[in-house]
Design a protein around this motif. Structure first.
Motif, PDB file in Angstrom:
ATOM      1  N   TRP A  61      24.516  -6.660 -42.945  1.00 33.84           N
ATOM      2  CA  TRP A  61      25.469  -6.796 -41.867  1.00 33.84           C
ATOM      3  C   TRP A  61      24.858  -7.192 -40.267  1.00 33.84           C
ATOM      4  CZ3 TRP A  61      23.962  -3.954 -37.514  1.00 33.84           C
ATOM      5  CH2 TRP A  61      23.155  -2.922 -37.793  1.00 33.84           C
ATOM      6  N   SER A 106      24.470   1.678 -43.373  1.00 32.58           N
ATOM      7  CA  SER A 106      25.730   1.178 -42.446  1.00 32.58           C
ATOM      8  C   SER A 106      25.340   0.948 -41.149  1.00 32.58           C
ATOM      9  CB  SER A 106      26.645   2.407 -42.681  1.00 32.58           C
ATOM     10  OG  SER A 106      27.275   2.315 -43.705  1.00 32.58           O
ATOM     11  N   GLN A 130      38.265  -0.162 -40.740  1.00 30.23           N
ATOM     12  CA  GLN A 130      36.762  -0.312 -40.901  1.00 30.23           C
ATOM     13  C   GLN A 130      36.283  -0.733 -39.766  1.00 30.23           C
ATOM     14  OE1 GLN A 130      36.021  -2.349 -44.766  1.00 30.23           O
ATOM     15  NE2 GLN A 130      35.504  -0.303 -45.848  1.00 30.23           N
TER      16      GLN A 130
END
Length: 152
Positions: A61, A106, A130
């Protein structure tokens, strides 16, 4: 590093390391890569040699520019003699590896959008909750190019 570069009068280097500190402060522990000890086998002159290494798991990410930034940080020991002495054991080689998606950490909340790999945010945008859960920072944070370090 900031203090060493300030003493040397290296304004460009000082600004770069202030940027590094800013990025680390924003990413916090939750935005950093996981690391695992591993063993690498190499073949040299017909002999197998096993050396201890550290696998540094890339976070899918995170914006790709952070990979280069953290490679620069890792290599600083090799190029900065005023802070790091070459005495004692050599540092463990760090190898960057892509993460198993099932083990992916995350991102922390409150990061600027620039800290994300653009495709990651596009994927999350399919489910607006999200994006909301990330509590993205409203402040702009421009990312910088990382200078090349000499090869050793």
């Amino acid at each position: 590093m900031v203090q060493a570069l300030r003493r040397k009068g290296d304004k460009e280097g000082e600004v770069m390391w202030q940027y590094v500190l800013n990025c680390l402060g924003r990413l916090r522990h939750e935005g950093m890569s996981d690391e695992e000890d591993a063993v690498e086998t190499t073949l040299s002159e017909g002999r197998e040699t096993r050396i201890q290494v550290r696998h540094v798991t890339e976070l899918s990410w995170r914006h790709p520019s952070f990979r280069r930034l953290f490679e620069m940080v890792d290599r600083t020991r090799e190029v900065e003699d005023t802070i790091f002495s070459r005495q004692g054991r050599p540092p463990i080689k760090r190898i960057r590896v892509d993460a198993n998606p099932a083990k992916q950490r995350s991102p922390p909340t409150g990061l600027p959008t620039s800290f994300f790999e653009p495709g990651h945010l596009q994927e999350l945008a399919k489910y607006p909750y999200q994006i909301d859960d990330l509590k993205l920072s409203k402040k702009d944070f421009p990312l910088h190019e990382v200078p090349d370090l000499p090869d050793f």
